[in-house]
Structures are given as structure tokens and as C-alpha cells.
Design an enzyme around this catalytic site. Structure first.
Site, mmCIF file in Angstrom:
data_model
loop_
_atom_site.group_PDB
_atom_site.id
_atom_site.type_symbol
_atom_site.label_atom_id
_atom_site.label_comp_id
_atom_site.label_asym_id
_atom_site.label_seq_id
_atom_site.Cartn_x
_atom_site.Cartn_y
_atom_site.Cartn_z
ATOM 1 N N GLY A 13 0.767 -1.239 0.000
ATOM 2 C CA GLY A 13 0.000 0.000 0.000
ATOM 3 C C GLY A 13 0.796 1.285 0.000
ATOM 4 O O GLY A 13 0.218 2.344 0.228
ATOM 5 N N SER A 19 1.604 8.123 1.870
ATOM 6 C CA SER A 19 0.794 6.948 2.219
ATOM 7 C C SER A 19 0.982 6.545 3.678
ATOM 8 O O SER A 19 2.108 6.583 4.206
ATOM 9 C CB SER A 19 1.204 5.744 1.358
ATOM 10 O OG SER A 19 0.948 5.983 0.001
ATOM 11 N N GLN A 40 0.821 -1.782 -6.789
ATOM 12 C CA GLN A 40 -0.421 -2.231 -7.433
ATOM 13 C C GLN A 40 -0.260 -2.508 -8.924
ATOM 14 O O GLN A 40 -0.862 -3.439 -9.453
ATOM 15 C CB GLN A 40 -1.494 -1.165 -7.203
ATOM 16 C CG GLN A 40 -2.871 -1.529 -7.684
ATOM 17 C CD GLN A 40 -3.824 -0.351 -7.565
ATOM 18 O OE1 GLN A 40 -3.551 0.611 -6.863
ATOM 19 N NE2 GLN A 40 -4.937 -0.426 -8.256
ATOM 20 N N ASP A 64 -1.793 -6.753 -7.507
ATOM 21 C CA ASP A 64 -3.091 -6.095 -7.633
ATOM 22 C C ASP A 64 -4.102 -7.047 -7.010
ATOM 23 O O ASP A 64 -4.447 -8.072 -7.605
ATOM 24 C CB ASP A 64 -3.408 -5.837 -9.111
ATOM 25 C CG ASP A 64 -4.782 -5.201 -9.298
ATOM 26 O OD1 ASP A 64 -5.568 -5.152 -8.328
ATOM 27 O OD2 ASP A 64 -5.067 -4.757 -10.423
ATOM 28 N N VAL A 65 -4.581 -6.715 -5.824
ATOM 29 C CA VAL A 65 -5.435 -7.665 -5.095
ATOM 30 C C VAL A 65 -6.798 -7.854 -5.753
ATOM 31 O O VAL A 65 -7.566 -8.722 -5.340
ATOM 32 C CB VAL A 65 -5.599 -7.278 -3.601
ATOM 33 C CG1 VAL A 65 -4.267 -7.316 -2.878
ATOM 34 C CG2 VAL A 65 -6.284 -5.921 -3.447
ATOM 35 N N TYR A 155 -18.654 8.380 3.296
ATOM 36 C CA TYR A 155 -17.774 7.206 3.347
ATOM 37 C C TYR A 155 -18.494 5.968 2.787
ATOM 38 O O TYR A 155 -17.875 5.064 2.244
ATOM 39 C CB TYR A 155 -17.292 6.988 4.779
ATOM 40 C CG TYR A 155 -15.977 6.267 4.877
ATOM 41 C CD1 TYR A 155 -14.842 6.732 4.212
ATOM 42 C CD2 TYR A 155 -15.852 5.113 5.656
ATOM 43 C CE1 TYR A 155 -13.628 6.068 4.309
ATOM 44 C CE2 TYR A 155 -14.644 4.449 5.763
ATOM 45 C CZ TYR A 155 -13.538 4.928 5.090
ATOM 46 O OH TYR A 155 -12.343 4.268 5.193
ATOM 47 N N LYS A 162 -15.111 -1.401 5.659
ATOM 48 C CA LYS A 162 -14.260 -1.340 6.871
ATOM 49 C C LYS A 162 -14.895 -2.136 8.010
ATOM 50 O O LYS A 162 -14.188 -2.752 8.815
ATOM 51 C CB LYS A 162 -14.029 0.104 7.314
ATOM 52 C CG LYS A 162 -13.149 0.926 6.376
ATOM 53 C CD LYS A 162 -11.750 0.370 6.208
ATOM 54 C CE LYS A 162 -10.837 1.333 5.487
ATOM 55 N NZ LYS A 162 -9.585 0.700 5.039
ATOM 56 N N LEU A 194 -3.720 10.049 -1.156
ATOM 57 C CA LEU A 194 -4.509 9.900 -2.389
ATOM 58 C C LEU A 194 -5.870 9.282 -2.088
ATOM 59 O O LEU A 194 -6.901 9.792 -2.524
ATOM 60 C CB LEU A 194 -3.761 8.986 -3.378
ATOM 61 C CG LEU A 194 -2.529 9.556 -4.056
ATOM 62 C CD1 LEU A 194 -1.891 8.478 -4.936
ATOM 63 C CD2 LEU A 194 -2.899 10.784 -4.885
ATOM 64 N N ALA A 195 -5.869 8.193 -1.319
ATOM 65 C CA ALA A 195 -7.141 7.515 -1.023
ATOM 66 C C ALA A 195 -8.051 8.430 -0.209
ATOM 67 O O ALA A 195 -9.262 8.489 -0.443
ATOM 68 C CB ALA A 195 -6.883 6.206 -0.282
HETATM 69 P P1 NAD Z 1 -2.934 5.784 -0.369
HETATM 70 O O1 NAD Z 1 -3.669 6.235 -1.587
HETATM 71 O O2 NAD Z 1 -1.597 6.356 -0.125
HETATM 72 O O3 NAD Z 1 -2.832 4.207 -0.327
HETATM 73 C C1 NAD Z 1 -3.843 3.373 -0.841
HETATM 74 C C2 NAD Z 1 -3.134 2.187 -1.454
HETATM 75 O O4 NAD Z 1 -4.109 1.228 -1.894
HETATM 76 C C3 NAD Z 1 -2.301 2.565 -2.687
HETATM 77 O O5 NAD Z 1 -0.971 2.152 -2.488
HETATM 78 C C4 NAD Z 1 -2.951 1.778 -3.802
HETATM 79 O O6 NAD Z 1 -2.038 1.364 -4.792
HETATM 80 C C5 NAD Z 1 -3.535 0.618 -3.023
HETATM 81 N N1 NAD Z 1 -4.539 -0.120 -3.776
HETATM 82 C C6 NAD Z 1 -5.742 0.302 -4.223
HETATM 83 N N2 NAD Z 1 -6.314 -0.675 -4.955
HETATM 84 C C7 NAD Z 1 -5.451 -1.726 -4.962
HETATM 85 C C8 NAD Z 1 -5.470 -3.010 -5.560
HETATM 86 N N3 NAD Z 1 -6.468 -3.413 -6.348
HETATM 87 N N4 NAD Z 1 -4.408 -3.847 -5.342
HETATM 88 C C9 NAD Z 1 -3.368 -3.439 -4.572
HETATM 89 N N5 NAD Z 1 -3.292 -2.224 -3.992
HETATM 90 C C10 NAD Z 1 -4.324 -1.393 -4.195
HETATM 91 O O7 NAD Z 1 -3.943 6.114 0.842
HETATM 92 P P2 NAD Z 1 -3.881 5.767 2.403
HETATM 93 O O8 NAD Z 1 -4.770 6.766 3.031
HETATM 94 O O9 NAD Z 1 -2.489 5.625 2.859
HETATM 95 O O10 NAD Z 1 -4.631 4.383 2.468
HETATM 96 C C11 NAD Z 1 -4.085 3.257 3.124
HETATM 97 C C12 NAD Z 1 -5.109 2.639 4.063
HETATM 98 O O11 NAD Z 1 -5.364 3.553 5.130
HETATM 99 C C13 NAD Z 1 -6.467 2.336 3.419
HETATM 100 O O12 NAD Z 1 -6.962 1.120 3.937
HETATM 101 C C14 NAD Z 1 -7.315 3.480 3.930
HETATM 102 O O13 NAD Z 1 -8.699 3.163 3.946
HETATM 103 C C15 NAD Z 1 -6.765 3.612 5.328
HETATM 104 N N6 NAD Z 1 -7.100 4.844 6.034
HETATM 105 C C16 NAD Z 1 -6.873 6.050 5.455
HETATM 106 C C17 NAD Z 1 -7.242 7.201 6.123
HETATM 107 C C18 NAD Z 1 -7.028 8.559 5.504
HETATM 108 O O14 NAD Z 1 -7.563 9.564 6.012
HETATM 109 N N7 NAD Z 1 -6.234 8.681 4.456
HETATM 110 C C19 NAD Z 1 -7.818 7.121 7.406
HETATM 111 C C20 NAD Z 1 -8.001 5.879 7.977
HETATM 112 C C21 NAD Z 1 -7.650 4.739 7.273
#
Ligand code: NAD
Length: 261
Positions: A13, A19, A40, A64-65, A155, A162, A194-195
Site C-alpha cells: 500500500g 501513504s 499495485q 493487484d489484489v 464514506y 471497513k 490519495l485515497a
Molecule cells: P494511499 O492512496 O496512499 O494508499 C492506498 C493504497 O491502496 C495505494 O498504495 C494503492 O495502490 C492501493 N490499492 C488500491 N487498490 C489496490 C489493488 N487493487 N491492489 C493493490 N493495492 C491497491 O492512501 P492511504 O490513506 O495511505 O490508504 C491506506 C489505508 O489507510 C487504506 O486502507 C485506507 O482506507 C486507510 N485509512 C486512510 C485514512 C485517511 O484519512 N487517508 C484514514 C483511515 C484509514
């Protein structure tokens, strides 16, 4: 000796230096861990490679999951380099951003399936694939958000995913406890990633959380990283099936203090 000296782990991730997974990776490296990463798709490898190099890792595996067998094949590649691992960090999720706005009831069947598969079930598949590489025990960690247990604006289906992910943590903890493999989730407050930006109104949610959290701020990815290191290290050897909040205390607040003044 530091708490992760001699430990090896796989981190899924890291999309870029913002990230959550990168926050965990960087802190884990500082604490002595040896790391492998997934990306990914090929276009993401370019961004990951220099980050990985900065933590002395060149073990980068495409995963890529959304693809069937991706978790299994990733662990197979990893096992050709390392015969045992100590931890896996699952920090990924996906949903169509057009459905991270408006009412939840507008969720499409296709996006419901895809969101659940990528954001929730992939953790179970990863657990299935990786536990044989943990003969002496280990730790599996995933990332969640408050929207899995309470409603938060827009959300939507990610919140439902989740909730499934957090339930998976508990079931996997029971299944794998006898193998001394611990399974935990870390529920992070809003971070600018990004997410995170894919959720409609993300800025407003970010500001609301920092204003109302007891600590008066949202967590940095490195604070999330430090808590992640606790959960993947022996410091948390008695902890499994937990969802640990790293959100400045926001989840504890019913009515914010500043509303009563
Ligand atoms: P990010 O965009 O940096 O990371 C998301 C990752 O998911 C990316 O590396 C992307 O390549 C990967 N991904 C998406 N689809 C995929 C697939 N099909 N196969 C493999 N990888 C895949 O964003 P982030 O915020 O660091 O997200 C990481 C985790 O943290 C997620 O589970 C997100 O829900 C969680 N989270 C984020 C926040 C927030 O505010 N950003 C808060 C709580 C939890």
C-alpha cells in the site's frame, strides 16, 4: 537492539511518501526491520523504488489484489527470497470515487463487490497466503477508519467494507491465535493521502476531526507508523483481535468540548 531488529515484513500500500503504509515502513525501518513492498501496477513501481531504496529494500513485488491469486502469488515470490517472515501490513483500499458522495443507497452492485473484495477480503486472502511463512508466529496488521463503526459523511460503501474488515480482524485473530499469529487493525484519523482525497468533502472531515479531537489535531503518517510498529513488534505480544485508534482521541468524543462553551 531495537524492537524490530531481525524482523522481516511485507508492506502493501505504499503509493507515495504520503501513504499511511510509508509512515509505517519508515518507522519500522528505523526500528530495525527488513522490508519488502508491493505495488499495485507497473506505473506505481517508479514512485515506490526510491522510497524503498531509502529504507534499504529492493524487494518489490507487483500485487493487484483485484486479481484472483494475487496474494498467493505475491507470497510465493516473497518466499523465494525469505523463508520466514514476521509481519504483514495491509494498507490499501479502493472504491469508485463517484460512490464516495451522495447517499449510500446509490451504491452499485459492481462497486459494492469491488470495494469489498479489494478493501476487505484481500486481507483475509493475504492471511491465508502468508501464515505458512510464519511458523514461529507473527503479526498481521490492517488499516481501518471510524467510518466502519459510525457514519461519517460520504464514506458510504467504504464504511461497510471497513466494518467487514474489522470483523475479519476478529475472526482471523481466533483462527490464527493457536499459531501465535496476532491480527490487529489500526483505525487512523484523517490523513492527507490519495485515497483520503477520493472521499467527497474530505477537507471538511479533516478540519472537523482536528478541531474536535482531544489532541486538537489529526495523526501524522509517522504517528500511525509508530503505533503500527507497536502492533507488529513483540511490544504488543499479548494483543490480538484489536482495533487500535490513532486519531488524536476523536473516536471518544460524543459532544465536542468546544460546543459546550
Ligand atoms: P494511499 O492512496 O496512499 O494508499 C492506498 C493504497 O491502496 C495505494 O498504495 C494503492 O495502490 C492501493 N490499492 C488500491 N487498490 C489496490 C489493488 N487493487 N491492489 C493493490 N493495492 C491497491 O492512501 P492511504 O490513506 O495511505 O490508504 C491506506 C489505508 O489507510 C487504506 O486502507 C485506507 O482506507 C486507510 N485509512 C486512510 C485514512 C485517511 O484519512 N487517508 C484514514 C483511515 C484509514
Amino acid at each position: 537492539m531495537t524492537v524490530l531488529s531481525g524482523k522481516r515484513g511485507l508492506i502493501l500500500g505504499v503509493a507515495n511518501e504520503n501513504s499511511a503504509a510509508w509512515g509505517i515502513a519508515k518507522q519500522a525501518y528505523k526500528l530495525g526491520a527488513k522490508l519488502a513492498f508491493t505495488y499495485q501496477m507497473p506505473a506505481f513501481k517508479k514512485r515506490l523504488a526510491p522510497l524503498a531504496e531509502s529504507v534499504e529494500s529492493d524487494l518489490l513485488i507487483e500485487c493487484d489484489v483485484n486479481e484472483e491469486l494475487a496474494a498467493k502469488e505475491t507470497i510465493e515470490v516473497l518466499s523465494s527470497h525469505w523463508t520466514e517472515i514476521d509481519f504483514v501490513v495491509h494498507s490499501l483500499g479502493f472504491s469508485d470515487k463517484n460512490e464516495l458522495r451522495g447517499p449510500y443507497y446509490d451504491t452499485s452492485r459492481e462497486n459494492f463487490k469491488k470495494t469489498m473484495l479489494i478493501s476487505a477480503f484481500s486481507f483475509t486472502e493475504l492471511a491465508q497466503a502468508s501464515f505458512p511463512l510464519m511458523p514461529k508466529g507473527g503479526s498481521l496488521l490492517t488499516l481501518s477508519y471510524l467510518g466502519g463503526v459510525r457514519t461519517t459523511p460520504n464514506y458510504n460503501v467504504m464504511g461497510v467494507a471497513k466494518a467487514a474488515l474489522e470483523a475479519s480482524v476478529r475472526y482471523l485473530a481466533v483462527d490464527l491465535g493457536e499459531k501465535n499469529i496476532r491480527v490487529n487493525g489500526l483505525s487512523a484519523g484523517p490523513m492527507k493521502t490519495l485515497a483520503g482525497a477520493a472521499i467527497s468533502g474530505a477537507r471538511g472531515i479533516f478540519r472537523h476531526s482536528e478541531k474536535n479531537a482531544p489532541l486538537g489535531r489529526n495523526p501524522s503518517i509517522y504517528e500511525v507508523g509508530n503505533a503500527g510498529c507497536y502492533l507488529i513488534s513483540n511490544l504488543s505480544s499479548g494483543v490480538t483481535g484489536e482495533i487500535h485508534y490513532v486519531d488524536g482521541g476523536f473516536n471518544n468524543v460524543g459532544v465536542a468540548a468546544n460546543e459546550g462553551s
